[in-house]
Design an enzyme around this catalytic site. Structure first.
Site, PDB file in Angstrom:
ATOM      1  N   THR A 153      -3.409   3.841   1.418  1.00 14.55           N
ATOM      2  CA  THR A 153      -4.471   3.714   2.398  1.00 14.55           C
ATOM      3  C   THR A 153      -5.651   4.631   2.043  1.00 14.55           C
ATOM      4  OG1 THR A 153      -2.898   3.194   4.152  1.00 14.55           O
ATOM      5  CG2 THR A 153      -5.052   4.007   4.847  1.00 14.55           C
ATOM      6  N   LYS A 184      -2.436  -4.531   9.636  1.00 13.16           N
ATOM      7  CA  LYS A 184      -1.047  -4.130   9.389  1.00 13.16           C
ATOM      8  C   LYS A 184      -0.466  -3.493  10.636  1.00 13.16           C
ATOM      9  CE  LYS A 184       1.884  -1.729   6.007  1.00 13.16           C
ATOM     10  NZ  LYS A 184       1.881  -1.023   4.701  1.00 13.16           N
ATOM     11  N   ASN A 202     -18.324   5.508  -8.104  1.00  9.71           N
ATOM     12  CA  ASN A 202     -18.672   5.110  -9.473  1.00  9.71           C
ATOM     13  C   ASN A 202     -17.749   4.035 -10.048  1.00  9.71           C
ATOM     14  OD1 ASN A 202     -20.840   6.996  -9.693  1.00  9.71           O
ATOM     15  ND2 ASN A 202     -19.334   8.627 -10.013  1.00  9.71           N
ATOM     16  N   ALA A 220       0.837  -1.195   0.000  1.00  5.86           N
ATOM     17  CA  ALA A 220       0.000   0.000   0.000  1.00  5.86           C
ATOM     18  C   ALA A 220       0.874   1.247   0.000  1.00  5.86           C
ATOM     19  CB  ALA A 220      -0.914  -0.009   1.222  1.00  5.86           C
ATOM     20  N   GLY A 221       0.393   2.280  -0.667  1.00  8.93           N
ATOM     21  CA  GLY A 221       1.135   3.534  -0.747  1.00  8.93           C
ATOM     22  C   GLY A 221       1.660   3.814  -2.136  1.00  8.93           C
ATOM     23  N   ASN A 259      -5.181  -0.708   8.611  1.00  5.60           N
ATOM     24  CA  ASN A 259      -3.861  -0.107   8.790  1.00  5.60           C
ATOM     25  C   ASN A 259      -3.716   0.469  10.195  1.00  5.60           C
ATOM     26  OD1 ASN A 259      -1.391   1.060   8.505  1.00  5.60           O
ATOM     27  ND2 ASN A 259      -1.974   2.543   6.939  1.00  5.60           N
ATOM     28  N   ASN A 315      -6.255  -1.277   1.557  1.00  5.55           N
ATOM     29  CA  ASN A 315      -5.774  -0.863   2.868  1.00  5.55           C
ATOM     30  C   ASN A 315      -6.633   0.300   3.353  1.00  5.55           C
ATOM     31  OD1 ASN A 315      -4.033   0.780   4.763  1.00  5.55           O
ATOM     32  ND2 ASN A 315      -2.624  -0.917   4.389  1.00  5.55           N
ATOM     33  N   SER A 360      -0.291   3.913  10.488  1.00  4.51           N
ATOM     34  CA  SER A 360      -0.320   5.327  10.129  1.00  4.51           C
ATOM     35  C   SER A 360      -0.116   6.203  11.373  1.00  4.51           C
ATOM     36  CB  SER A 360      -1.659   5.681   9.482  1.00  4.51           C
ATOM     37  OG  SER A 360      -2.707   5.572  10.431  1.00  4.51           O
TER      38      SER A 360
END
Length: 330
Positions: A90, A194, A101, A66-67, A149, A116, A152
């Site tokens: 994330t 995580k 959408n 992720a990221g 997560n 994430n 963070s």
């Protein structure tokens, strides 16, 4: 584009370097997906066998952390780059409008898509559950698995010793919501958490035992000291000492879990040796991020060219990762 140029950009303009790396990855995936013959066959890659983790079939154990692709613009097309999975995000509640959408896109590659989820920047610990629940419901039908997560900066307060009871309640509530959504939607989506592990430390966070007791589907172990990921830190990650410490942490985690919950290792991975080390230590899947920035979009194919030979020399080919709850598929 050489890694020296990317390293120079990362020192001076890191945000530009990361945007360029992501653009290269998207362009490369687009090109390779349109080749008549698969990139693996053209390159003569001896691919690793598919494996089952969290009840899902992954084409191979390599993934993007992720990221790198926060908004899912690369998504499952990462399979064309040689990856078996990608974790986007994330994503927080304020990001959910981006998904309104959008529809889940599945292709014939079998590439797994993880999402994430995290807290809004201004959310306090006492309101964190509402943020996670909102994200869980919003991405449920779009993800193959979902990662909560707790790495963070916003989630730091959740791990404070004074909030232990609150964290236990949050984790239990998320598992309960997973059960509810499974009944409502008719599909089970694995839920991972995580956490961050400090290289060189001999201790594991108390939360690990709690995750196992609540029967979460996986733990994503981020083995680093957190942002920023500078060129100096990236160079440090390549040293034998740091790599040994990272594998020792995975090994401690695998021993504690004893195969009861799969480990997804992330942090400091940039070569076949690094991946083999994590797998031999007990990881089921291995994710990378900065290697895509410094080495380019061909890094997964390059690793897979060396992977089988490296695992064989490390003695892991026949038995697979120790303490792992993954299953190799024929």
């Amino acid at each position: 584009m050489s890694r020296y140029l990317m390293a120079a950009l990362m020192r001076g303009k890191p945000s530009l370097a990361r945007r360029l790396a992501f653009a290269r990855a998207r362009w490369s995936a687009w090109c390779q997906a349109r080749l008549a013959t698969s990139a693996d066959q053209e390159a003569g890659i001896d691919c690793l066998a598919p494996l089952r983790v969290m009840g899902l079939e992954f084409p191979n154990p390599l993934g993007i952390a992720a990221g790198f692709d926060r908004w899912g613009q690369l998504g499952r097309k990462a399979g064309a780059l040689g990856f078996g999975c990608i974790e986007i995000g994330t994503l927080t509640p304020q990001d959910m409008a981006v998904l309104v959408n959008s529809e889940p896109t599945r292709d014939g590659s079998g590439t797994m898509l993880g999402v994430n989820i995290g807290m809004n920047p201004g959310t306090g610990a006492s309101q964190a559950l509402q943020d996670y629940l909102a994200c869980l419901g919003a991405v449920w039908n779009r993800a193959d698995y979902i990662t909560v997560n707790l790495c963070s900066p916003q989630a730091g307060a959740l791990l404070h010793p004074n909030f232990k009871a609150g964290l236990d309640e949050l984790l239990a509530a998320l598992k309960q919501e997973q059960r509810v959504l499974t009944v409502v939607s008719g599909r089970y989506v694995p839920l991972a958490v995580k956490i961050r592990l400090t290289p060189g430390s001999s201790e594991l966070p108390e939360i690990v035992s709690r995750l196992a007791a609540l029967r979460f589907d996986a733990v994503v172990a981020a083995i680093d000291e957190g942002p920023p990921a500078t060129p100096r830190r990236y160079a440090m990650w390549q040293t034998p000492l740091w790599q040994r410490q990272a594998c020792e942490q995975v090994g401690r985690l695998a021993t504690l879990l004893s195969g009861g919950m799969p480990i997804i290792a992330v942090g400091g991975v940039g070569s076949a040796g690094h991946v083999a080390g994590r797998l031999c230590a007990g990881a089921a899947l291995v994710q990378m991020h900065d290697a895509l920035v410094y080495q380019g979009p061909g890094v997964a194919h390059a690793i897979r060219r060396e992977m089988v030979r490296t695992l064989r020399s490390a003695g892991c080919e026949a038995s697979g990762p120790r303490h792992s709850s993954s299953t190799r598929l024929a």
